[in-house]
Design a protein around this motif. Structure first.
Motif, mmCIF file in Angstrom:
data_model
loop_
_atom_site.group_PDB
_atom_site.id
_atom_site.type_symbol
_atom_site.label_atom_id
_atom_site.label_comp_id
_atom_site.label_asym_id
_atom_site.label_seq_id
_atom_site.Cartn_x
_atom_site.Cartn_y
_atom_site.Cartn_z
ATOM 1 N N PRO A 4 24.691 -26.183 -20.678
ATOM 2 C CA PRO A 4 25.025 -27.371 -21.479
ATOM 3 C C PRO A 4 26.253 -28.110 -20.928
ATOM 4 C CG PRO A 4 24.492 -25.541 -22.920
ATOM 5 C CD PRO A 4 24.544 -24.986 -21.520
ATOM 6 N N SER A 5 27.123 -27.413 -20.197
ATOM 7 C CA SER A 5 28.301 -28.094 -19.649
ATOM 8 C C SER A 5 28.096 -28.510 -18.188
ATOM 9 C CB SER A 5 29.537 -27.202 -19.793
ATOM 10 O OG SER A 5 29.296 -25.913 -19.298
ATOM 11 N N GLY A 6 26.839 -28.511 -17.731
ATOM 12 C CA GLY A 6 26.580 -28.994 -16.380
ATOM 13 C C GLY A 6 26.073 -27.913 -15.448
ATOM 14 N N TYR A 51 29.164 -19.465 -12.736
ATOM 15 C CA TYR A 51 28.501 -19.098 -13.995
ATOM 16 C C TYR A 51 28.729 -17.626 -14.317
ATOM 17 C CZ TYR A 51 24.545 -17.026 -16.538
ATOM 18 O OH TYR A 51 23.781 -16.269 -17.375
ATOM 19 N N PHE A 52 28.517 -16.771 -13.318
ATOM 20 C CA PHE A 52 28.409 -15.335 -13.591
ATOM 21 C C PHE A 52 29.785 -14.687 -13.761
ATOM 22 C CE2 PHE A 52 27.504 -10.855 -12.516
ATOM 23 C CZ PHE A 52 26.411 -10.641 -13.324
ATOM 24 N N ASP A 98 27.538 -18.981 -20.790
ATOM 25 C CA ASP A 98 26.853 -20.249 -21.042
ATOM 26 C C ASP A 98 25.355 -20.029 -21.253
ATOM 27 O OD1 ASP A 98 28.921 -22.593 -20.028
ATOM 28 O OD2 ASP A 98 29.173 -20.717 -18.928
ATOM 29 N N GLU A 99 24.789 -20.865 -22.068
ATOM 30 C CA GLU A 99 23.336 -20.879 -22.200
ATOM 31 C C GLU A 99 22.739 -21.384 -20.887
ATOM 32 O OE1 GLU A 99 19.803 -22.879 -24.959
ATOM 33 O OE2 GLU A 99 21.885 -23.508 -25.206
ATOM 34 N N VAL A 100 21.684 -20.727 -20.429
ATOM 35 C CA VAL A 100 21.039 -21.137 -19.178
ATOM 36 C C VAL A 100 19.858 -22.035 -19.513
ATOM 37 C CG1 VAL A 100 19.761 -20.352 -17.156
ATOM 38 C CG2 VAL A 100 21.772 -19.075 -17.946
ATOM 39 N N LEU A 101 19.930 -23.301 -19.114
ATOM 40 C CA LEU A 101 18.856 -24.256 -19.402
ATOM 41 C C LEU A 101 17.802 -24.248 -18.308
ATOM 42 C CD1 LEU A 101 21.129 -27.204 -20.618
ATOM 43 C CD2 LEU A 101 19.985 -25.447 -22.002
ATOM 44 N N ALA A 102 18.235 -24.052 -17.085
ATOM 45 C CA ALA A 102 17.298 -24.007 -15.957
ATOM 46 C C ALA A 102 18.013 -23.429 -14.748
ATOM 47 C CB ALA A 102 16.785 -25.415 -15.628
#
Lengths: 335, 335
Positions: free
Chosen positions: A170-172, A179-180, A187-191
């Motif tokens: 969500p934050s890019g 990320y990791f 963070d939620e993973v969108l793709a």
């Protein structure tokens, strides 16, 4: 078993590789009676065929990153360190008894040291970076480091070309390690995107390792972050679907949770069921047998209904003994 | 004194820089009564003129080398570490209390570790290399590291361009570190070459530091290996011969021997007298005053006959007190 190939990410892949190394060691160490030591040589390695270790581990490089100008290949290193008996089992990464003098001094020099790098671990990154810059491909550097550390299975990155896992949140879009490690996979993973994948070529030996194997294993690694970036390299998925080898995947989800890491969150946020059944659905058409933990025995029938054979066993690989036991079961050769 | 410039190599240069820093510190720390802290700013640095340290050290880079893909600048580091109070005084190079975990692991990975690099020292080389590769010039990286280590004099490499000291020996041409560390400076030196010197440009501030100084010092460093590769950068020798500053050289030869390193052998093999007089002959036209050790008092007259003023004092800078005392004498401000 003469040829076993494991597709692996970090910790889960490293532990299963360790178990396979232990399980295959006796047959590798003791020449089969009647074989000729001066006999046929392996066409690729030029080594006597009998001296080639039966296990090849094809490792994810999507997590690789440059830190302080040094090239870091975390999954390759976790596999190498684990097989060399050097890894820190408690933390799951890095070297046991590690010191941090260099990193502390780098922090003093103004570097952002959010990614922990130990002194001995840095030796790997310095050596790898120097050899890569001098033109040696990652697969050859990996083979050199493996030899130096006394690792006998063949460890090969899926590709020598750039391939970077990028995580949309969500934050890019974040680089994988940002990320990791940087965001501690909160963070939620969108793709997920695998930059460079379309033009990456399999490293030497990768396709052969899938095509010529008797058994191909998908390690209990994150399906999205570890296995997918191996399969996206052109030719790899086709080699897996086309191989005559028996194909087994070990579920990284046990009792509805990941053994380690963010696999559960990612399955959920990408709309999959957080269970061995959800993993099985992802692997439909890729493997013949799903190996699930005994805590998930109630999922054996639904997974079988998808067309898989199912093996139910203790898949938790805490100790070397546990790893070897699981490896023997997967090899069809329980102790 | 407002502006002092020191041309320096490794240990001798670092020790004199340390003495000068100690000698100049009080005048730097305490603003002169009546000066306006919001007053004129230095045109180059944008800092208030009163906050600029009076000492600039112009450092040899001919010894720089790449090791394991990392850029090592031994003379710059010796100066930085000495001024930061971090250096190993006994060995004369590297950091005090250093550890070697990374180098030991690099040896295990098959690297040739003939050049000793400590864990904390490696932090400097990693940071420098990463910043150089990202396009930051060596002079700016040096300024950044100096700030991080709390070093207040301006430390500047003579050039940001490639300049490599090569040593012709009976067994062929060697890179400087190969000659100095690899062969432990045991080879006879037939000639010296400074590769890249013809097209090297002085780093920002170097020419100004010579032109605008009140005092220019040539450190008791090796005339051939440390001072010459500074003077060969186009414009530097001319700035030294043309400056209105008082110019003083401190002899690195005391009692017919070098305080440290191969200066004596090189003087001899290149056909020069191994004495402060031999050094004075090399510096004719470059400096106004030769500072020689009291053990060489008998050479004062022959050196004066060459046209030099001569200062005779204790030039051995073992302790910080000894360094500060010599610096004060050279500044014309004995305690």
């Amino acid at each position: 078993m003469e040829r076993v190939t494991l597709l692996a990410g970090g910790v889960g892949g490293a532990r299963l590789a360790h178990g396979l190394d232990l399980a295959l060691r006796p047959s590798f160490d003791e020449p089969t009676p009647g074989t000729n030591p001066a006999g046929p040589r392996h066409p690729e390695s030029g080594q006597a065929a009998s001296s080639r270790h039966p296990l090849t581990v094809v490792v994810n490089v999507g997590d690789d990153t440059e830190l302080h100008g040094l090239w870091v290949s975390p999954d390759i290193d976790t596999v190498l360190y684990t097989l060399a008996g050097l890894n820190d089992e408690e933390r799951g990464w890095g070297l046991r008894g590690e010191s941090y003098a260099t990193l502390e001094q780098m922090a003093r020099l103004g570097e952002d040291t959010w990614f922990t790098l130990g002194d001995r671990d840095l030796a790997t990154h310095i050596v790898r970076t120097a050899r890569l810059r001098s033109g040696t491909p990652l697969s050859e550097v990996t083979a050199q480091v493996a030899r130096s550390l006394g690792v006998r299975p063949t460890i090969v990155p899926v590709t020598d070309d750039p391939l970077a896992t990028m995580v949309d949140t969500p934050s890019g879009r974040l680089g994988f390690q940002e990320y990791f490690v940087g965001h501690q996979h909160a963070d939620e993973v969108l793709a997920l995107h695998f930059e460079g994948a379309e033009v990456a070529r399999p490293a030497p030996g990768v396709i052969d390792a899938l095509r010529d194997a008797e058994l191909v294993l998908l390690a209990p690694s994150n399906p999205f972050l570890s296995i997918d970036p191996v399969l996206v390299v052109p030719g790899v998925r086709e080699a897996l679907t086309g191989t005559a080898a028996r194909r087994i995947a070990v579920s990284p989800i046990v009792g509805g949770a990941a053994i380690k890491g963010p696999a559960a969150q990612i399955l959920e946020s990408l709309g999959h069921e957080v269970s061995a059944l959800g993993v099985a659905r992802l692997y439909t058409g890729l493997v013949d047998l799903m190996c699930i933990d005994e805590r998930d025995v109630h999922l054996a029938d639904p997974i079988a209904d998808l067309g898989f054979e199912v093996m139910v066993t203790d898949t938790i690989m805490g100790s070397p003994q546990g790893r070897e036991r699981l490896a023997r079961e997967l090899l069809g050769n329980p102790a």
